[in-house]
Design a protein around this motif. Structure first.
Motif, short mmCIF file in Angstrom:
data_model
loop_
_atom_site.label_atom_id
_atom_site.label_comp_id
_atom_site.label_asym_id
_atom_site.label_seq_id
_atom_site.Cartn_x
_atom_site.Cartn_y
_atom_site.Cartn_z
N ALA A 51 77.15 70.96 22.07
CA ALA A 51 77.52 70.26 23.66
C ALA A 51 77.21 68.35 22.72
O ALA A 51 76.13 67.69 22.35
N SER A 52 78.59 67.72 22.34
CA SER A 52 78.08 66.50 21.61
C SER A 52 79.44 65.52 22.02
O SER A 52 80.89 66.17 22.31
N ALA A 53 79.50 64.48 23.60
CA ALA A 53 80.00 63.67 23.92
C ALA A 53 79.43 62.45 23.96
O ALA A 53 78.13 62.12 23.70
N CYS A 54 80.73 60.95 23.92
CA CYS A 54 79.59 60.17 23.33
C CYS A 54 81.12 58.89 23.17
O CYS A 54 81.96 58.95 23.06
N VAL A 55 80.93 57.79 24.35
CA VAL A 55 81.53 56.56 23.92
C VAL A 55 80.67 55.13 24.36
O VAL A 55 78.76 55.40 25.11
N SER A 56 80.60 54.14 24.25
CA SER A 56 80.34 52.83 23.83
C SER A 56 81.15 51.83 24.12
O SER A 56 82.47 52.02 24.15
N ARG A 57 80.56 50.92 25.03
CA ARG A 57 81.67 49.75 25.32
C ARG A 57 80.50 48.65 25.04
O ARG A 57 80.80 47.19 25.64
N GLY A 58 79.57 47.93 24.58
CA GLY A 58 78.73 47.12 24.13
C GLY A 58 78.16 46.17 25.85
O GLY A 58 78.46 44.60 25.54
N THR A 59 77.49 46.71 25.91
CA THR A 59 76.99 46.34 27.01
C THR A 59 75.50 46.24 27.39
O THR A 59 75.02 46.05 26.32
N ALA A 60 75.56 45.09 28.11
CA ALA A 60 74.02 44.83 27.78
C ALA A 60 73.24 45.26 29.52
O ALA A 60 74.15 45.11 31.10
N THR A 61 72.65 45.75 29.51
CA THR A 61 71.44 45.95 31.14
C THR A 61 71.08 45.17 31.83
O THR A 61 71.49 45.27 33.25
N ASP A 62 70.95 44.04 31.32
CA ASP A 62 70.57 42.97 32.36
C ASP A 62 71.35 41.75 32.58
O ASP A 62 71.38 41.12 33.56
N ARG A 63 73.02 42.25 31.95
CA ARG A 63 74.10 41.71 33.37
C ARG A 63 75.04 42.39 34.19
O ARG A 63 75.11 43.79 34.09
#
Length: 82
Positions: A51-63
């Protein structure tokens, strides 16, 4: 399994053996259950599931404005695997 059927079918066509193609979003538990049931009905229980699924969006958890995007990333990358 992938969300984009056309690309998945194109990839399957390049493989040397028969491939089953399932289109679903890992966040859709009912669709995942249907795909699993169809596979088991046709081929029996798998010996191994990767099982392998992944996305990324360049987020900042403090925003604060990134909270919705961050929640979607967790939904796919973590919860989509269970």
């Amino acid at each position: 399994m992938a969300r984009r059927e056309t690309e998945l079918r194109q990839l399957a066509a390049t493989l040397p053996s028969e491939s089953l193609v399932f289109t679903a979003d890992v966040r859709d538990g009912a669709a995942m259950q249907r795909a699993a049931a169809h596979f088991i009905d046709r081929s029996g229980s798998p010996d191994v599931v990767i099982a392998s699924a992944c996305v990324s969006r360049g987020t900042a958890t403090d925003r604060a404005e990134d909270v919705v995007a961050f929640a979607e990333i967790i939904d796919i990358n973590v919860l989509g695997m269970v």
